[in-house]
Design a protein around this motif. Sequence first.
Motif, PDB file in Angstrom:
ATOM      1  N   GLY B 190      45.191  38.066  43.472  1.00  0.00           N
ATOM      2  CA  GLY B 190      44.306  37.356  42.527  1.00  0.00           C
ATOM      3  C   GLY B 190      42.998  38.087  42.373  1.00  0.00           C
ATOM      4  O   GLY B 190      42.746  39.069  43.071  1.00  0.00           O
ATOM      5  N   ASP B 191      42.176  37.619  41.459  1.00  0.00           N
ATOM      6  CA  ASP B 191      40.874  38.268  41.269  1.00  0.00           C
ATOM      7  C   ASP B 191      39.769  37.418  41.908  1.00  0.00           C
ATOM      8  O   ASP B 191      40.053  36.391  42.541  1.00  0.00           O
ATOM      9  CB  ASP B 191      40.592  38.524  39.785  1.00  0.00           C
ATOM     10  CG  ASP B 191      40.382  37.240  39.007  1.00  0.00           C
ATOM     11  OD1 ASP B 191      40.831  36.181  39.491  1.00  0.00           O
ATOM     12  OD2 ASP B 191      39.777  37.280  37.925  1.00  0.00           O
ATOM     13  N   ARG B 192      38.542  37.860  41.763  1.00  0.00           N
ATOM     14  CA  ARG B 192      37.403  37.130  42.323  1.00  0.00           C
ATOM     15  C   ARG B 192      36.621  36.467  41.190  1.00  0.00           C
ATOM     16  O   ARG B 192      36.634  36.968  40.064  1.00  0.00           O
ATOM     17  CB  ARG B 192      36.461  38.103  43.033  1.00  0.00           C
ATOM     18  CG  ARG B 192      37.127  38.894  44.135  1.00  0.00           C
ATOM     19  CD  ARG B 192      36.152  39.916  44.714  1.00  0.00           C
ATOM     20  NE  ARG B 192      36.826  40.739  45.716  1.00  0.00           N
ATOM     21  CZ  ARG B 192      36.220  41.683  46.422  1.00  0.00           C
ATOM     22  NH1 ARG B 192      34.930  41.930  46.240  1.00  0.00           N
ATOM     23  NH2 ARG B 192      36.886  42.390  47.310  1.00  0.00           N
ATOM     24  N   PRO B 193      35.919  35.369  41.485  1.00  0.00           N
ATOM     25  CA  PRO B 193      35.075  34.770  40.439  1.00  0.00           C
ATOM     26  C   PRO B 193      34.002  35.764  39.997  1.00  0.00           C
ATOM     27  O   PRO B 193      33.682  36.693  40.736  1.00  0.00           O
ATOM     28  CB  PRO B 193      34.424  33.568  41.133  1.00  0.00           C
ATOM     29  CG  PRO B 193      35.087  33.416  42.441  1.00  0.00           C
ATOM     30  CD  PRO B 193      35.791  34.682  42.771  1.00  0.00           C
ATOM     31  N   ALA B 270      44.795  35.852  37.560  1.00  0.00           N
ATOM     32  CA  ALA B 270      43.452  36.287  37.136  1.00  0.00           C
ATOM     33  C   ALA B 270      42.791  35.160  36.353  1.00  0.00           C
ATOM     34  O   ALA B 270      43.453  34.460  35.584  1.00  0.00           O
ATOM     35  CB  ALA B 270      43.540  37.536  36.283  1.00  0.00           C
ATOM     36  N   THR B 271      41.497  35.004  36.577  1.00  0.00           N
ATOM     37  CA  THR B 271      40.742  34.010  35.824  1.00  0.00           C
ATOM     38  C   THR B 271      40.298  34.665  34.524  1.00  0.00           C
ATOM     39  O   THR B 271      39.408  35.511  34.513  1.00  0.00           O
ATOM     40  CB  THR B 271      39.524  33.533  36.638  1.00  0.00           C
ATOM     41  OG1 THR B 271      39.993  33.146  37.932  1.00  0.00           O
ATOM     42  CG2 THR B 271      38.849  32.351  35.969  1.00  0.00           C
ATOM     43  N   LEU B 272      40.967  34.290  33.444  1.00  0.00           N
ATOM     44  CA  LEU B 272      40.745  34.964  32.159  1.00  0.00           C
ATOM     45  C   LEU B 272      40.428  33.927  31.087  1.00  0.00           C
ATOM     46  O   LEU B 272      40.232  32.751  31.390  1.00  0.00           O
ATOM     47  CB  LEU B 272      41.983  35.787  31.802  1.00  0.00           C
ATOM     48  CG  LEU B 272      42.299  36.934  32.790  1.00  0.00           C
ATOM     49  CD1 LEU B 272      43.683  37.518  32.516  1.00  0.00           C
ATOM     50  CD2 LEU B 272      41.248  38.033  32.707  1.00  0.00           C
ATOM     51  N   ASN B 273      40.364  34.380  29.845  1.00  0.00           N
ATOM     52  CA  ASN B 273      40.013  33.443  28.766  1.00  0.00           C
ATOM     53  C   ASN B 273      41.054  33.481  27.649  1.00  0.00           C
ATOM     54  O   ASN B 273      42.027  34.246  27.719  1.00  0.00           O
ATOM     55  CB  ASN B 273      38.605  33.739  28.240  1.00  0.00           C
ATOM     56  CG  ASN B 273      38.487  35.118  27.627  1.00  0.00           C
ATOM     57  OD1 ASN B 273      39.376  35.557  26.899  1.00  0.00           O
ATOM     58  ND2 ASN B 273      37.397  35.822  27.914  1.00  0.00           N
ATOM     59  N   ASN B 274      40.825  32.695  26.615  1.00  0.00           N
ATOM     60  CA  ASN B 274      41.848  32.568  25.570  1.00  0.00           C
ATOM     61  C   ASN B 274      42.050  33.846  24.766  1.00  0.00           C
ATOM     62  O   ASN B 274      43.133  34.071  24.231  1.00  0.00           O
ATOM     63  CB  ASN B 274      41.584  31.377  24.646  1.00  0.00           C
ATOM     64  CG  ASN B 274      40.148  31.082  24.413  1.00  0.00           C
ATOM     65  OD1 ASN B 274      39.326  31.155  25.315  1.00  0.00           O
ATOM     66  ND2 ASN B 274      39.800  30.727  23.193  1.00  0.00           N
ATOM     67  N   GLY B 275      41.009  34.697  24.700  1.00  0.00           N
ATOM     68  CA  GLY B 275      41.185  36.000  24.054  1.00  0.00           C
ATOM     69  C   GLY B 275      42.170  36.841  24.850  1.00  0.00           C
ATOM     70  O   GLY B 275      43.100  37.457  24.298  1.00  0.00           O
ATOM     71  N   HIS B 276      41.997  36.834  26.171  1.00  0.00           N
ATOM     72  CA  HIS B 276      42.919  37.562  27.043  1.00  0.00           C
ATOM     73  C   HIS B 276      44.334  36.982  26.940  1.00  0.00           C
ATOM     74  O   HIS B 276      45.330  37.699  27.020  1.00  0.00           O
ATOM     75  CB  HIS B 276      42.452  37.468  28.498  1.00  0.00           C
ATOM     76  CG  HIS B 276      41.104  38.073  28.736  1.00  0.00           C
ATOM     77  ND1 HIS B 276      40.164  37.494  29.551  1.00  0.00           N
ATOM     78  CD2 HIS B 276      40.523  39.198  28.253  1.00  0.00           C
ATOM     79  CE1 HIS B 276      39.087  38.245  29.570  1.00  0.00           C
ATOM     80  NE2 HIS B 276      39.268  39.278  28.787  1.00  0.00           N
ATOM     81  N   MET B 277      44.386  35.663  26.802  1.00  0.00           N
ATOM     82  CA  MET B 277      45.679  34.970  26.714  1.00  0.00           C
ATOM     83  C   MET B 277      46.496  35.537  25.539  1.00  0.00           C
ATOM     84  O   MET B 277      47.692  35.833  25.690  1.00  0.00           O
ATOM     85  CB  MET B 277      45.413  33.473  26.499  1.00  0.00           C
ATOM     86  CG  MET B 277      46.611  32.618  26.226  1.00  0.00           C
ATOM     87  SD  MET B 277      46.106  30.888  26.006  1.00  0.00           S
ATOM     88  CE  MET B 277      45.602  30.880  24.278  1.00  0.00           C
ATOM     89  N   ILE B 278      45.835  35.716  24.397  1.00  0.00           N
ATOM     90  CA  ILE B 278      46.529  36.243  23.226  1.00  0.00           C
ATOM     91  C   ILE B 278      46.926  37.706  23.463  1.00  0.00           C
ATOM     92  O   ILE B 278      48.025  38.132  23.097  1.00  0.00           O
ATOM     93  CB  ILE B 278      45.638  36.110  21.968  1.00  0.00           C
ATOM     94  CG1 ILE B 278      45.336  34.625  21.706  1.00  0.00           C
ATOM     95  CG2 ILE B 278      46.286  36.746  20.750  1.00  0.00           C
ATOM     96  CD1 ILE B 278      46.562  33.748  21.525  1.00  0.00           C
ATOM     97  N   THR B 279      46.013  38.462  24.106  1.00  0.00           N
ATOM     98  CA  THR B 279      46.318  39.867  24.415  1.00  0.00           C
ATOM     99  C   THR B 279      47.572  39.947  25.282  1.00  0.00           C
ATOM    100  O   THR B 279      48.473  40.762  25.034  1.00  0.00           O
ATOM    101  CB  THR B 279      45.137  40.521  25.164  1.00  0.00           C
ATOM    102  OG1 THR B 279      43.948  40.299  24.405  1.00  0.00           O
ATOM    103  CG2 THR B 279      45.345  42.014  25.357  1.00  0.00           C
ATOM    104  N   ALA B 280      47.629  39.089  26.306  1.00  0.00           N
ATOM    105  CA  ALA B 280      48.787  39.105  27.205  1.00  0.00           C
ATOM    106  C   ALA B 280      50.053  38.663  26.473  1.00  0.00           C
ATOM    107  O   ALA B 280      51.132  39.220  26.691  1.00  0.00           O
ATOM    108  CB  ALA B 280      48.528  38.206  28.408  1.00  0.00           C
TER     109      ALA B 280
END
Lengths: 293, 433
Positions: B190-193, B270-280
């Motif tokens: 996992g990632d870090r905050p 990973a703690t990501l956002n909705n932009g990343h969600m679309i990228t993934a």
Amino acid sequence: MTAQERRDAKTGYLALSPWMAGFLVFYAFPILATLYFSFTQWTLVDRPVWIGLDNYIRMFTRDPLFVSSLKATTLFVALSLPLKLVLGLMLALLLNLKMPGMNVFRTVFFIPAVISGVAVSLMWIWFLQPDTGVVNTLLSYVGVQGPYWFWDLHWALPSVAIMSIWKVGGAAIIYLAGLQNIPAHLYEAAEIDGASKWRRFWRITLPLLTPTLFFQLIIELIDAFKIFTEAFVITKGGPLKATYFFLYYFYEEAFRNFNMGYASALALFLLVVIMSCTVFVYRTSGRWVYYEN
Amino acid sequence: MKQSIVRRILVVISLLLLLLVSVGGAIAQEPVTITWWTLASAESPEPAIRAVVEAFEAEHPNIKIDVTIMAESAYGDLMNTAIGAGEGAPDIAYFWEAPWLPHTLDITDHLEADPDLSRDDYFEEYFNNWAVWNDRVVGLPFTVGANFVMYNKDVFDEAGVDYPSADWTPWDYIEIAKALTDPDKRRWGGDRPRGPFRAVWRNIGATKPYSDDSTTVEGYINGEDSVAAYTWLWDLVDSGATPTPADIEVLGTEGTGPVDLFIAGRLGMATLNNGHMITAANAEVNFGIVPEPHVPGNERFVHAWALRASIWAGTEHPDEAYEFLSFWAGPEGQRINMEIGALMPSLPSVLEDYPDAEADYFQGFLGVLNATQTAEWRATHPCWRGAVIRAVSDAWDLIMLGEIERDEVQATLDGLVEPAQAALDECVPRLGG
């Protein structure tokens, strides 16, 4: 004053006026405005409020970030300045050799000096990446475990200093101009007298290059105090404020913390520091700068 | 004779009235121009911006929109200059900086009188946190953004680990991250905050770094829950199950999260956002979404954001400006941006038509949009972001660098009380609290 002299003076002032106008509008007025704002509390969008010497009192008595940012900047200047001066000179000596294709080398070494600081910073992030970066990969081939560079408390500031040599080609070009101004007959006479290359460098090259060295010292000194882009792009002042340089602090106060009054006071302090260092170098130049004429 | 005079007077008056009406009509038809400063992005690209203007002008022939699309780097400077000068600011713009907020028009009355739009049309948390300031409605929330944990299902399957569920705790996160970590494959669990007092901090119970009235740091930054949250971070870093800051800096995306590592399968969560969600999703990664972990019994928080679309208080045409604002940041404008760009609208009725709305991961994303936002506190305390966070960042760095022991967390935080209090005392008179 004769009529001709008056006409000459008028022509002189006329020729000078575009520069004067630029100086007044883009330098003198902003400096005076900064001086005024340094005595105010100002968020940029609201009216400045006069607070007298409060910003300066805070700066000198109760601001740990002022002290740490000044310390980081001074350390950077102490590390990067000699590095750039010496490496710049060494590179210029190499570029002054009479070899085929030397102009290509001169161009190649000068190119980094004109590349955007942000692009260079991004490139150095990759160079010094601890796991996959070029530098640590090369070090691993000789059995050396490279440090964490920008992300290591003790290596972050030296990393930024090492990075600054990237632009050493710009300094080398100035040195090169100085080297090529040294009369060839001095070397010829020394060679006939049996002086070694090392002796010729110490007795002819270096003394006659001191005016260039003096110029370069002042330019690089000012440039080093203005270190900002690397901290802004790569380290964000960290880790643990190891690269929290003075201009980065100024930027954060002015544009992130909306504390333009205090930022103005910081800017003026930096101006005074740079000016003092420049005056000091200038005053001592009589002892070590040699002008042939 | 008298009758003739009266008749003539009547004719003259009628002609005058006719003239007045026609001139008045001509004046009324003179279009009003509204200036609009905006930015182009993947969510709201230039064609979408132009389409919004075109659609609005077609509906409102008496209002012209003078749009300027700016580079983000110049936007802040130009807004500061214009607002500070008190003239030349645009009628409509994003007002995202705290010192700009007092210079926004209160549109409470306009919104209440609007038959086609109300605050209930928006996600409640987004409206309350991004449109309301000091009990005034200072704009409309444009788009939605949020952080959540994305998990790579293939990595979980390979490691034989169950997918996380919404009721997981921060300590579950560490254990799962450890189970997924595989040094041979250069994979972290996992990632870090990316900063203190974001969602995980709040979910552990560390409510805020200083008191609501912005007077006291003691007992907050070094309070029991804050120590628990920082100790959790220490455990996470110590677990070796997360990439270092160097890895994230190089392989992350503009400081917003290590999406590249996640897509490459080198990061299980990973703690990501909705932009990343679309990228993934576009990269065809097999992933799911859960809210950030929290402690049972505590309220669940989400780190979320929107753009605040506002009217400048100095506008000469408040009614016309509202007409455009409510179009652009209302259903029509956000729908245009969703269809031409990749905007995720802040109106549930429009977001439900998003192209991927039926996908599992999207449903997971929708699940976090109604959680209480960390912005609830942060938005009204500009000194946290402006000054205090800088004063307390040493604790964060010390833990990230592994420079302190676990039992030194309390003492480290105690040591930050004084600089944090000094930063707060200096900032609050300037930026408010």
